[in-house]
Each structure stands twice: as structure tokens, then as C-alpha cells.
Design a protein around this motif. Structure first.
Motif, PDB file in Angstrom:
ATOM      1  N   TRP A  28       0.836  -1.202   0.000  1.00 15.37           N
ATOM      2  CA  TRP A  28       0.000   0.000   0.000  1.00 15.37           C
ATOM      3  C   TRP A  28       0.870   1.251   0.000  1.00 15.37           C
ATOM      4  O   TRP A  28       0.580   2.213  -0.700  1.00 15.37           O
ATOM      5  CB  TRP A  28      -0.907  -0.025   1.236  1.00 15.37           C
ATOM      6  CG  TRP A  28      -1.861   1.120   1.284  1.00 15.37           C
ATOM      7  CD1 TRP A  28      -3.101   1.167   0.720  1.00 15.37           C
ATOM      8  CD2 TRP A  28      -1.665   2.389   1.915  1.00 15.37           C
ATOM      9  NE1 TRP A  28      -3.680   2.383   0.958  1.00 15.37           N
ATOM     10  CE2 TRP A  28      -2.823   3.161   1.696  1.00 15.37           C
ATOM     11  CE3 TRP A  28      -0.619   2.959   2.633  1.00 15.37           C
ATOM     12  CZ2 TRP A  28      -2.966   4.455   2.178  1.00 15.37           C
ATOM     13  CZ3 TRP A  28      -0.766   4.242   3.111  1.00 15.37           C
ATOM     14  CH2 TRP A  28      -1.921   4.978   2.886  1.00 15.37           C
ATOM     15  N   LEU A  94      -7.985   2.201  -2.223  1.00 13.83           N
ATOM     16  CA  LEU A  94      -7.772   0.875  -1.646  1.00 13.83           C
ATOM     17  C   LEU A  94      -6.294   0.571  -1.459  1.00 13.83           C
ATOM     18  O   LEU A  94      -5.886  -0.064  -0.502  1.00 13.83           O
ATOM     19  CB  LEU A  94      -8.412  -0.184  -2.545  1.00 13.83           C
ATOM     20  CG  LEU A  94      -8.286  -1.622  -2.105  1.00 13.83           C
ATOM     21  CD1 LEU A  94      -9.012  -1.840  -0.787  1.00 13.83           C
ATOM     22  CD2 LEU A  94      -8.831  -2.540  -3.171  1.00 13.83           C
ATOM     23  N   ALA A  96      -4.641  -1.156  -3.745  1.00 17.90           N
ATOM     24  CA  ALA A  96      -4.384  -2.431  -4.408  1.00 17.90           C
ATOM     25  C   ALA A  96      -5.275  -2.559  -5.629  1.00 17.90           C
ATOM     26  O   ALA A  96      -6.458  -2.251  -5.564  1.00 17.90           O
ATOM     27  CB  ALA A  96      -4.650  -3.596  -3.467  1.00 17.90           C
ATOM     28  N   ILE A 101      -4.644  -8.500  -4.669  1.00 12.99           N
ATOM     29  CA  ILE A 101      -5.591  -8.747  -3.574  1.00 12.99           C
ATOM     30  C   ILE A 101      -5.362 -10.126  -2.966  1.00 12.99           C
ATOM     31  O   ILE A 101      -5.309 -10.281  -1.746  1.00 12.99           O
ATOM     32  CB  ILE A 101      -7.055  -8.577  -4.040  1.00 12.99           C
ATOM     33  CG1 ILE A 101      -7.351  -7.095  -4.275  1.00 12.99           C
ATOM     34  CG2 ILE A 101      -8.020  -9.135  -3.006  1.00 12.99           C
ATOM     35  CD1 ILE A 101      -8.728  -6.823  -4.839  1.00 12.99           C
ATOM     36  N   LEU A 104      -2.140 -10.193  -0.961  1.00 13.46           N
ATOM     37  CA  LEU A 104      -2.305  -9.493   0.310  1.00 13.46           C
ATOM     38  C   LEU A 104      -3.115 -10.329   1.296  1.00 13.46           C
ATOM     39  O   LEU A 104      -2.817 -10.352   2.499  1.00 13.46           O
ATOM     40  CB  LEU A 104      -2.960  -8.127   0.073  1.00 13.46           C
ATOM     41  CG  LEU A 104      -2.074  -7.122  -0.663  1.00 13.46           C
ATOM     42  CD1 LEU A 104      -2.898  -5.944  -1.165  1.00 13.46           C
ATOM     43  CD2 LEU A 104      -0.943  -6.653   0.223  1.00 13.46           C
ATOM     44  N   MET A 112      -8.363  -6.991   3.150  1.00 14.14           N
ATOM     45  CA  MET A 112      -8.512  -7.248   1.717  1.00 14.14           C
ATOM     46  C   MET A 112      -9.706  -8.142   1.423  1.00 14.14           C
ATOM     47  O   MET A 112     -10.106  -8.269   0.271  1.00 14.14           O
ATOM     48  CB  MET A 112      -7.237  -7.867   1.139  1.00 14.14           C
ATOM     49  CG  MET A 112      -6.100  -6.895   0.989  1.00 14.14           C
ATOM     50  SD  MET A 112      -6.504  -5.593  -0.195  1.00 14.14           S
ATOM     51  CE  MET A 112      -6.214  -4.157   0.801  1.00 14.14           C
ATOM     52  N   ALA A 115     -12.090  -5.855  -0.005  1.00 13.32           N
ATOM     53  CA  ALA A 115     -11.725  -5.543  -1.384  1.00 13.32           C
ATOM     54  C   ALA A 115     -12.114  -6.677  -2.321  1.00 13.32           C
ATOM     55  O   ALA A 115     -12.667  -6.443  -3.403  1.00 13.32           O
ATOM     56  CB  ALA A 115     -10.228  -5.274  -1.480  1.00 13.32           C
TER      57      ALA A 115
END
Length: 135
Positions: A28, A94, A96, A101, A104, A112, A115
Motif C-alpha cells: 500500500w 484501496l 491495491a 488482492i 495481500l 482485503m 476488497a
């Protein structure tokens, strides 16, 4: 469904995830540095990916492999600018894009999950509305 044929894809995905983590593409902080023009790190990675892609296409052409050609360039339309803006805003907020994703999540960054669920919901909504959207 047989799992065997997909094990290769799983292995390639795991290796790609490890590369994302080690190169800090999934970081990030690195993504925020890029969007604030504070570091060349991710610009260098993206630039090297463009160079590798161009070299790969040149090799494919040299080997005589068919590569689809765009005969008429698609005019720039507001929807592309809007779509790119929405994607970029989501990426910046975000921290990402869709690729990292999973990496992570594998690193234990549980936020995540939101996400991933959001990305899946967006893909589901697009599939639901696809016939009603201009293409």
C-alpha cells in the motif's frame, strides 16, 4: 470438476503472488508513493512490464505468430475516461488493484476480504447488467 488441469495455474498464481510481495508491488505504501509521485519504484516496474510486452510481441511477429491487428482505432469516448477514473480512484483509495488482492490476503491482511468481496460484487453486477450497457 477435475482439479488436476488447474494446478499449473495455481502454481503460477502462487509464484506471481510471491513476486508481487517481494517486489513490493502489493505494498500500500509503494502504491501511495507512486500516486503522489514520491518514488520511481512502481513506475519502473510498470515501465519494465511495457518493455517486456513490446519485446514479446516483436518476437511473436518475428516467429510468424498471428497477432490480431486493430484496423481502425476506437475513438476516445467519455465512458473510457469515466471507467479509468473510477478504476484509478478505487486503486488509489484501496491501495491495491485486483492482482495483488490475493497476495495481500495470503500475507494475512484481512481487510482485503472487503476488497475481494467488492471486486466480486462489481463483476457480478456487470454480468447482471451487461446486456443493458452500451458496448
Amino acid at each position: 470438476m477435475k482439479v488436476g488441469p488447474y494446478l499449473g495455474y495455481l502454481a503460477v498464481g502462487a509464484v506471481l503472488g510471491a513476486v508481487f510481495v517481494q517486489s513490493e508491488v502489493a505494498s500500500w505504501y509503494r502504491i501511495q508513493e507512486m500516486f503522489r509521485f514520491g518514488s520511481f519504484h512502481l513506475f519502473g516496474i510498470i515501465g519494465s512490464a511495457i518493455v517486456v510486452s513490446a519485446a514479446s510481441l516483436a518476437l511473436l511477429r518475428w516467429w510468424g505468430r498471428p497477432i490480431p491487428q486493430v484496423t481502425q482505432p476506437d475513438p476516445v469516448r467519455p465512458r473510457y475516461a469515466l471507467g479509468g477514473t473510477v478504476f484509478g480512484l478505487g486503486w488509489g483509495i484501496l491501495g491495491a488493484c485486483p492482482g495483488p488482492i490475493y497476495a495481500l490476503l495470503g500475507m494475512g491482511i484481512t481487510s482485503m476480504v472487503v476488497a475481494l468481496l467488492s471486486a466480486l460484487t462489481g463483476a457480478w453486477a456487470y454480468g447482471l447488467l451487461q446486456d443493458r450497457l452500451p458496448h
